[in-house]
Motif scaffolding. Structure first.
Motif, PDB file in Angstrom:
ATOM      1  N   TYR B  43       0.816  -1.218   0.000  1.00  0.00           N
ATOM      2  CA  TYR B  43       0.000   0.000   0.000  1.00  0.00           C
ATOM      3  C   TYR B  43       0.850   1.268   0.000  1.00  0.00           C
ATOM      4  O   TYR B  43       0.305   2.373   0.015  1.00  0.00           O
ATOM      5  N   GLY B  44       2.168   1.113   0.045  1.00  0.00           N
ATOM      6  CA  GLY B  44       3.027   2.295   0.048  1.00  0.00           C
ATOM      7  C   GLY B  44       2.968   3.064   1.351  1.00  0.00           C
ATOM      8  O   GLY B  44       3.122   4.280   1.387  1.00  0.00           O
ATOM      9  N   GLU B  47       8.303   4.104   3.653  1.00  0.00           N
ATOM     10  CA  GLU B  47       9.343   4.381   2.670  1.00  0.00           C
ATOM     11  C   GLU B  47      10.633   3.765   3.166  1.00  0.00           C
ATOM     12  O   GLU B  47      11.552   4.457   3.582  1.00  0.00           O
ATOM     13  N   THR B 126      -5.071   1.765  -0.792  1.00  0.00           N
ATOM     14  CA  THR B 126      -3.993   1.896  -1.777  1.00  0.00           C
ATOM     15  C   THR B 126      -3.501   3.343  -1.821  1.00  0.00           C
ATOM     16  O   THR B 126      -4.197   4.271  -1.395  1.00  0.00           O
ATOM     17  N   TYR B 127      -2.295   3.500  -2.356  1.00  0.00           N
ATOM     18  CA  TYR B 127      -1.714   4.837  -2.471  1.00  0.00           C
ATOM     19  C   TYR B 127      -2.646   5.744  -3.284  1.00  0.00           C
ATOM     20  O   TYR B 127      -2.875   6.896  -2.942  1.00  0.00           O
ATOM     21  N   ARG B 130      -5.619   6.895  -1.209  1.00  0.00           N
ATOM     22  CA  ARG B 130      -5.242   7.907  -0.217  1.00  0.00           C
ATOM     23  C   ARG B 130      -4.914   9.230  -0.882  1.00  0.00           C
ATOM     24  O   ARG B 130      -5.248  10.303  -0.371  1.00  0.00           O
ATOM     25  N   SER B 131      -4.264   9.154  -2.059  1.00  0.00           N
ATOM     26  CA  SER B 131      -3.894  10.396  -2.731  1.00  0.00           C
ATOM     27  C   SER B 131      -5.153  11.152  -3.166  1.00  0.00           C
ATOM     28  O   SER B 131      -5.198  12.381  -3.128  1.00  0.00           O
ATOM     29  N   PHE B 135      -4.387  12.409   1.283  1.00  0.00           N
ATOM     30  CA  PHE B 135      -3.652  11.718   2.356  1.00  0.00           C
ATOM     31  C   PHE B 135      -4.200  12.074   3.744  1.00  0.00           C
ATOM     32  O   PHE B 135      -5.252  12.711   3.847  1.00  0.00           O
ATOM     33  N   LYS B 139       0.222   9.403   7.347  1.00  0.00           N
ATOM     34  CA  LYS B 139       1.255   9.315   6.322  1.00  0.00           C
ATOM     35  C   LYS B 139       0.990  10.337   5.222  1.00  0.00           C
ATOM     36  O   LYS B 139      -0.100  10.376   4.661  1.00  0.00           O
ATOM     37  N   ASP B 140       1.962  11.143   4.932  1.00  0.00           N
ATOM     38  CA  ASP B 140       1.998  12.075   3.798  1.00  0.00           C
ATOM     39  C   ASP B 140       1.079  13.297   3.916  1.00  0.00           C
ATOM     40  O   ASP B 140       1.198  14.235   3.151  1.00  0.00           O
TER      41      ASP B 140
END
Lengths: 191, 323
Positions: B43-44, B47, B126-127, B130-131, B135, B139-140
């Motif tokens: 899921y990213g 890092e 998933t990334y 979330r994007s 986010f 995270k992020d």
């Protein structure tokens, strides 16, 4: 950083040498490096059980226990002997579990079946006459979105010889192709 | 299909080697059973460049034994193994038997379960998902989607062994290149969803110690979830009571899957001396409900979880008192 590594996988009684990216999962190695596409890529994050394979230590005996190949690193599976759905049928044809699933109509789309049958096989290896709660427990890590499970549970009971199938489907028992006929040879090793 | 990010996998042969690798490779993460970290990596969520795989340590850290007034459990005991071998601590064995599904129990480890990353509907996605939402705090991002205007991540501790071990008064042994320390489990968790333990980046949880007296406590584990298998808890709790001549001597109740830290219910000392009966269960249920505020961090209606909480406490306490 090393991008690729050379690993040895012992799958369905045969050893394969593969060059794979270090982050390759066992499922990806089975499907995309060995061509054993029977193990399915469902959720790909360890929930659904479609990628279930049986694994035991190489020195051990039997087929071993169900594990999820989508969250196992291929390199971590090197000391395991893996059985996939392709390795379930023996020289005499289909395994009793496979036969029972066909006879009971325990599948519709079939996506969950490889995992379902391997979990059932592992249960019957450990416990030849399971009770219904034991069957439900053993298959609780495999999701099926079509059948509603009841025929699957019946099929396991049929495979265990605890009930008669309602019909016998006309299936020609045939042995699965040996996996090495579709394996990709190691082409190059990138250091 | 989700592929793992490119990482280097390091395979130490001993605990000493493992913690040195954790020190020498900043940002390295530990891979034991892989049932939590592998999906999270896909899921990213991390890092990391390096994974320290503990497979080679399983001989060293896979044991259940009693010595020096402790039941000692190696961190690499599989959950499935504990569901069978930890029968001297029935609540722990019961909790282990209810974690996820059979395959995951066979792969997952005790240490991994205690160090399980916190979960939230806004992070375990998933990334791309979330994007699309910009986010979140964990995270992020800079916003919390659960608590509007919240500055602290409230992702929920979702480990089932933690409430049991907290109620039983367990401690953990942590090893780092600087030495080792033994910490009561109640000091191990933090109220911060981003990183909810005091574990340093070069530390490894190697052992759980439960005092032998915990075996004689009346104990039970309760779990609420949507399906009877695979699902993470919507609520989980454990209770341990010391009962003598029909009266409560001491009681510990821990409720989790609410916020980042499993909550030991406070102020239960005055229950000592009360008869161990349904009224105690009722009182514990009332206090637990008062101290726990379910949020929308888990994809199960928080109102319902709030209503069910006292019911689950009552049932679990009655089960503990029956045995």
């Amino acid at each position: 950083m090393r991008k690729t590594e050379l690993i040895k996988l012992f799958v369905n009684g045969e050893e394969h040498s593969l060059a794979v990216p270090v982050q390759r999962t066992l499922l990806e190695a089975l499907r995309y490096d060995l061509g054993l596409i029977g193990s399915k890529q469902g959720c790909d994050k360890g929930d659904c059980g479609a990628c279930t394979v049986l694994a035991r230590p190489r020195q051990g005996s039997g087929r071993g226990e169900p594990i999820l190949s989508c969250i196992t690193l291929a390199a971590d599976a090197q000391d395991l002997a893996v059985t996939t759905i392709e390795g379930l049928a023996g020289p005499q044809g289909l395994d009793v579990v496979q036969r029972a699933f066909v006879d009971c109509g325990a599948l519709q789309c079939g996506f969950c079946q490889p995992g379902m049958m391997l979990s059932a096989r592992a249960l019957l290896d450990n416990c030849p006459k399971p009770s219904l709660p034991q069957i439900k427990e053993a298959l609780s890590g495999n999701l099926c979105r079509c059948t509603g499970y009841s025929q699957i549970y019946q099929a396991v009971q049929v495979a265990a010889g605890m009930r008669k199938p309602s019909a016998r489907a006309p299936v020609q028992a045939e042995r699965a192709a040996p996996s090495d006929s579709v394996a990709h040879p190691v082409k190059e090793i990138v250091p | 299909m989700m592929t793992l990010p490119a990482v280097e996998v390091l395979r130490p042969g001993s605990v000493a080697e493992a913690v040195e690798l954790l020190r020498d490779k900043p940002g390295a993460r530990v891979l034991a059973g892989g049932t939590d970290i592998v999906p999270n990596l896909k899921y990213g969520m991390y890092e990391t460049q390096h994974l320290v795989a503990l497979r080679g340590l399983s001989k060293e850290l896979r044991y259940v034994r009693e010595e020096d007034d402790f039941v000692k459990l190696g961190a690499l005991c599989s959950i499935d193994q504990l569901s069978r071998e930890a029968s001297m601590l029935p609540a722990l064995a019961d909790a282990c038997a209810q974690i996820a599904g059979p395959q995951l129990r066979r792969m997952g480890t005790l240490g991994g379960n205690l160090c399980l990353d916190t979960r939230c509907v806004y992070i375990n996605q998933t990334y791309f998902w979330r994007s699309a939402l910009g986010f979140c705090l964990k995270k992020d991002g800079t916003l919390c989607h659960v608590v509007k205007g919240g500055k602290r991540c409230v992702a929920a501790a979702s480990n089932d062994t933690a409430p049991v071990l907290l109620a039983l008064g367990a401690s953990v042994r942590l090893v780092s290149p600087r030495g080792e320390r033994i910490l009561p489990l109640r000091d191990f968790y933090l109220q911060d969803g981003v990183h909810n333990t005091v574990l340093q980046s070069d530390e490894l949880l190697v052992e759980v110690r439960v005092p032998v007296r915990a075996r004689s406590l009346k104990q039970a584990f309760g779990k609420l979830r949507m399906r009877a298998a695979i699902d993470f808890p919507a609520l989980n709790l454990a209770v341990a009571l010391e009962v003598a001549q029909g009266a409560v001597k001491s009681v510990a109740l821990c409720v989790s899957a609410i916020a980042a830290r499993p909550a030991l219910i406070r102020g239960l000392e005055d229950l000592a001396g009360r008869p161990a009966d349904a009224r105690v269960a009722e009182e514990l249920a009332r206090r637990a409900q008062k101290q726990c505020k379910p949020l929308t961090n888990i994809g199960v209606d928080p109102e319902w979880r709030r209503e069910v909480l006292p019911v689950l406490v009552r049932r679990t306490v009655s089960r503990a008192l029956q045995d």
